[in-house]
Motif scaffolding. Sequence first.
Motif, PDB file in Angstrom:
ATOM      1  N   ALA A 107       0.818  -1.213   0.000  1.00  0.00           N
ATOM      2  CA  ALA A 107       0.000   0.000   0.000  1.00  0.00           C
ATOM      3  C   ALA A 107       0.854   1.266   0.000  1.00  0.00           C
ATOM      4  O   ALA A 107       0.414   2.307  -0.486  1.00  0.00           O
ATOM      5  N   LEU A 108       2.053   1.209   0.507  1.00  0.00           N
ATOM      6  CA  LEU A 108       2.917   2.387   0.561  1.00  0.00           C
ATOM      7  C   LEU A 108       3.958   2.415  -0.558  1.00  0.00           C
ATOM      8  O   LEU A 108       4.176   3.447  -1.184  1.00  0.00           O
ATOM      9  N   VAL A 109       4.613   1.290  -0.769  1.00  0.00           N
ATOM     10  CA  VAL A 109       5.742   1.243  -1.698  1.00  0.00           C
ATOM     11  C   VAL A 109       5.288   1.302  -3.154  1.00  0.00           C
ATOM     12  O   VAL A 109       5.837   2.076  -3.953  1.00  0.00           O
ATOM     13  N   LEU A 110       4.309   0.508  -3.518  1.00  0.00           N
ATOM     14  CA  LEU A 110       3.890   0.459  -4.921  1.00  0.00           C
ATOM     15  C   LEU A 110       3.405   1.814  -5.459  1.00  0.00           C
ATOM     16  O   LEU A 110       3.814   2.216  -6.549  1.00  0.00           O
ATOM     17  N   PRO A 111       2.566   2.553  -4.724  1.00  0.00           N
ATOM     18  CA  PRO A 111       2.176   3.877  -5.238  1.00  0.00           C
ATOM     19  C   PRO A 111       3.365   4.834  -5.370  1.00  0.00           C
ATOM     20  O   PRO A 111       3.445   5.605  -6.331  1.00  0.00           O
ATOM     21  N   LEU A 112       4.293   4.784  -4.416  1.00  0.00           N
ATOM     22  CA  LEU A 112       5.473   5.648  -4.517  1.00  0.00           C
ATOM     23  C   LEU A 112       6.283   5.313  -5.765  1.00  0.00           C
ATOM     24  O   LEU A 112       6.705   6.202  -6.504  1.00  0.00           O
ATOM     25  N   LEU A 113       6.502   4.020  -6.010  1.00  0.00           N
ATOM     26  CA  LEU A 113       7.255   3.612  -7.195  1.00  0.00           C
ATOM     27  C   LEU A 113       6.498   3.940  -8.476  1.00  0.00           C
ATOM     28  O   LEU A 113       7.087   4.412  -9.457  1.00  0.00           O
ATOM     29  N   LEU A 114       5.196   3.726  -8.476  1.00  0.00           N
ATOM     30  CA  LEU A 114       4.381   3.991  -9.662  1.00  0.00           C
ATOM     31  C   LEU A 114       4.381   5.479 -10.005  1.00  0.00           C
ATOM     32  O   LEU A 114       4.694   5.868 -11.133  1.00  0.00           O
ATOM     33  N   PHE A 115       4.053   6.321  -9.025  1.00  0.00           N
ATOM     34  CA  PHE A 115       4.006   7.758  -9.296  1.00  0.00           C
ATOM     35  C   PHE A 115       5.404   8.315  -9.569  1.00  0.00           C
ATOM     36  O   PHE A 115       5.580   9.206 -10.397  1.00  0.00           O
ATOM     37  N   GLY A 116       6.410   7.784  -8.874  1.00  0.00           N
ATOM     38  CA  GLY A 116       7.780   8.200  -9.148  1.00  0.00           C
ATOM     39  C   GLY A 116       8.186   7.874 -10.572  1.00  0.00           C
ATOM     40  O   GLY A 116       8.794   8.695 -11.263  1.00  0.00           O
ATOM     41  N   GLY A 117       7.825   6.691 -11.041  1.00  0.00           N
ATOM     42  CA  GLY A 117       8.131   6.304 -12.415  1.00  0.00           C
ATOM     43  C   GLY A 117       7.416   7.178 -13.437  1.00  0.00           C
ATOM     44  O   GLY A 117       7.994   7.572 -14.451  1.00  0.00           O
ATOM     45  N   ILE A 118       6.165   7.504 -13.149  1.00  0.00           N
ATOM     46  CA  ILE A 118       5.397   8.365 -14.062  1.00  0.00           C
ATOM     47  C   ILE A 118       6.027   9.752 -14.126  1.00  0.00           C
ATOM     48  O   ILE A 118       6.240  10.298 -15.220  1.00  0.00           O
ATOM     49  N   PHE A 119       6.333  10.341 -12.982  1.00  0.00           N
ATOM     50  CA  PHE A 119       6.959  11.661 -12.966  1.00  0.00           C
ATOM     51  C   PHE A 119       8.316  11.645 -13.666  1.00  0.00           C
ATOM     52  O   PHE A 119       8.657  12.578 -14.386  1.00  0.00           O
ATOM     53  N   LEU A 120       9.096  10.596 -13.443  1.00  0.00           N
ATOM     54  CA  LEU A 120      10.386  10.487 -14.118  1.00  0.00           C
ATOM     55  C   LEU A 120      10.221  10.428 -15.633  1.00  0.00           C
ATOM     56  O   LEU A 120      10.932  11.105 -16.371  1.00  0.00           O
ATOM     57  N   ALA A 121       9.282   9.619 -16.091  1.00  0.00           N
ATOM     58  CA  ALA A 121       9.054   9.499 -17.531  1.00  0.00           C
ATOM     59  C   ALA A 121       8.625  10.824 -18.144  1.00  0.00           C
ATOM     60  O   ALA A 121       9.124  11.231 -19.202  1.00  0.00           O
ATOM     61  N   VAL A 122       7.723  11.517 -17.476  1.00  0.00           N
ATOM     62  CA  VAL A 122       7.261  12.814 -17.978  1.00  0.00           C
ATOM     63  C   VAL A 122       8.405  13.824 -17.976  1.00  0.00           C
ATOM     64  O   VAL A 122       8.629  14.539 -18.954  1.00  0.00           O
ATOM     65  N   GLY A 123       9.139  13.884 -16.886  1.00  0.00           N
ATOM     66  CA  GLY A 123      10.240  14.841 -16.775  1.00  0.00           C
ATOM     67  C   GLY A 123      11.336  14.607 -17.781  1.00  0.00           C
ATOM     68  O   GLY A 123      11.863  15.545 -18.383  1.00  0.00           O
ATOM     69  N   THR A 129      12.719  19.525 -15.413  1.00  0.00           N
ATOM     70  CA  THR A 129      13.586  19.307 -14.263  1.00  0.00           C
ATOM     71  C   THR A 129      12.783  19.059 -12.992  1.00  0.00           C
ATOM     72  O   THR A 129      13.107  18.151 -12.216  1.00  0.00           O
ATOM     73  N   THR A 130      11.732  19.836 -12.786  1.00  0.00           N
ATOM     74  CA  THR A 130      10.921  19.678 -11.573  1.00  0.00           C
ATOM     75  C   THR A 130      10.289  18.293 -11.519  1.00  0.00           C
ATOM     76  O   THR A 130      10.347  17.611 -10.491  1.00  0.00           O
ATOM     77  N   GLU A 131       9.709  17.871 -12.634  1.00  0.00           N
ATOM     78  CA  GLU A 131       9.083  16.544 -12.674  1.00  0.00           C
ATOM     79  C   GLU A 131      10.110  15.440 -12.453  1.00  0.00           C
ATOM     80  O   GLU A 131       9.838  14.438 -11.804  1.00  0.00           O
ATOM     81  N   THR A 132      11.301  15.618 -13.012  1.00  0.00           N
ATOM     82  CA  THR A 132      12.358  14.621 -12.847  1.00  0.00           C
ATOM     83  C   THR A 132      12.762  14.503 -11.384  1.00  0.00           C
ATOM     84  O   THR A 132      12.905  13.390 -10.858  1.00  0.00           O
ATOM     85  N   TRP A 133      12.938  15.633 -10.696  1.00  0.00           N
ATOM     86  CA  TRP A 133      13.308  15.596  -9.282  1.00  0.00           C
ATOM     87  C   TRP A 133      12.203  15.002  -8.418  1.00  0.00           C
ATOM     88  O   TRP A 133      12.480  14.235  -7.486  1.00  0.00           O
ATOM     89  N   ILE A 134      10.956  15.356  -8.719  1.00  0.00           N
ATOM     90  CA  ILE A 134       9.836  14.788  -7.956  1.00  0.00           C
ATOM     91  C   ILE A 134       9.792  13.277  -8.163  1.00  0.00           C
ATOM     92  O   ILE A 134       9.644  12.505  -7.209  1.00  0.00           O
ATOM     93  N   GLY A 135       9.927  12.851  -9.411  1.00  0.00           N
ATOM     94  CA  GLY A 135       9.917  11.416  -9.721  1.00  0.00           C
ATOM     95  C   GLY A 135      11.051  10.674  -9.049  1.00  0.00           C
ATOM     96  O   GLY A 135      10.866   9.587  -8.492  1.00  0.00           O
ATOM     97  N   ALA A 136      12.243  11.262  -9.083  1.00  0.00           N
ATOM     98  CA  ALA A 136      13.395  10.622  -8.434  1.00  0.00           C
ATOM     99  C   ALA A 136      13.183  10.535  -6.926  1.00  0.00           C
ATOM    100  O   ALA A 136      13.511   9.513  -6.302  1.00  0.00           O
ATOM    101  N   GLY A 137      12.616  11.588  -6.331  1.00  0.00           N
ATOM    102  CA  GLY A 137      12.347  11.582  -4.895  1.00  0.00           C
ATOM    103  C   GLY A 137      11.329  10.529  -4.504  1.00  0.00           C
ATOM    104  O   GLY A 137      11.523   9.783  -3.530  1.00  0.00           O
ATOM    105  N   LEU A 138      10.227  10.461  -5.262  1.00  0.00           N
ATOM    106  CA  LEU A 138       9.193   9.467  -4.955  1.00  0.00           C
ATOM    107  C   LEU A 138       9.708   8.043  -5.153  1.00  0.00           C
ATOM    108  O   LEU A 138       9.485   7.166  -4.303  1.00  0.00           O
ATOM    109  N   ALA A 139      10.400   7.821  -6.268  1.00  0.00           N
ATOM    110  CA  ALA A 139      10.929   6.480  -6.532  1.00  0.00           C
ATOM    111  C   ALA A 139      11.985   6.107  -5.499  1.00  0.00           C
ATOM    112  O   ALA A 139      12.023   4.970  -5.015  1.00  0.00           O
ATOM    113  N   GLY A 140      12.841   7.065  -5.123  1.00  0.00           N
ATOM    114  CA  GLY A 140      13.850   6.807  -4.093  1.00  0.00           C
ATOM    115  C   GLY A 140      13.215   6.478  -2.755  1.00  0.00           C
ATOM    116  O   GLY A 140      13.659   5.555  -2.054  1.00  0.00           O
TER     117      GLY A 140
END
Length: 161
Positions: free
Chosen positions: A8-24, A129-140
């Motif tokens: 419930a915690l890890v999968l959404p973080l990885l999913l949204f982090g991946g989406i933000f990274l891809a967009v960024g 850049t902003t989306e990339t940092w957000i994605g990296a933070g969420l995925a991390g």
Amino acid sequence: MLIVLAGALVLPLLLFGGIFLAVGLNTGDEPGPYTVVFAKPGDECGPKGQYLDASTGEPLRCIGGGIRTSSVEFPGFSPAQNDEVRNWLATLAEDGGLNVFDHRSVQAKIDEIAAGLPPGTRVERESGTTETWIGAGLAGAGLLLGSGFARRWFQNRRAGY
């Protein structure tokens, strides 16, 4: 219970982090507001950039995301500056068409005018850049949290719980 909580915690973080990274990471791939793309009539056009006929320099009716008509008008340019670009295109096309060197010359003229625009008038290209940092933070955070849950799970397993 630990697995459900981890999922419930890890999968959404990885999913949204991946989406933000891809967009960024893909944001910088689009043409900028001062980019001219020379194409053929009927080619697919993106949502940004000025699409012009590669041989005549005329604005194109583009296919892609709906039909749209391009124009030779750039954000922040005065009517006189847009006319200067149009006149430069017409002058280059007088000898029977545009070649690759003409395409580069037109882009250089646009870049020169855009570089001279006063601050606040020039529209900057989106960098992502902003989306990339957000994605990296969420995925991390997801990876860190997931590794913590995995460590705890292995400890419990060894202890016989």
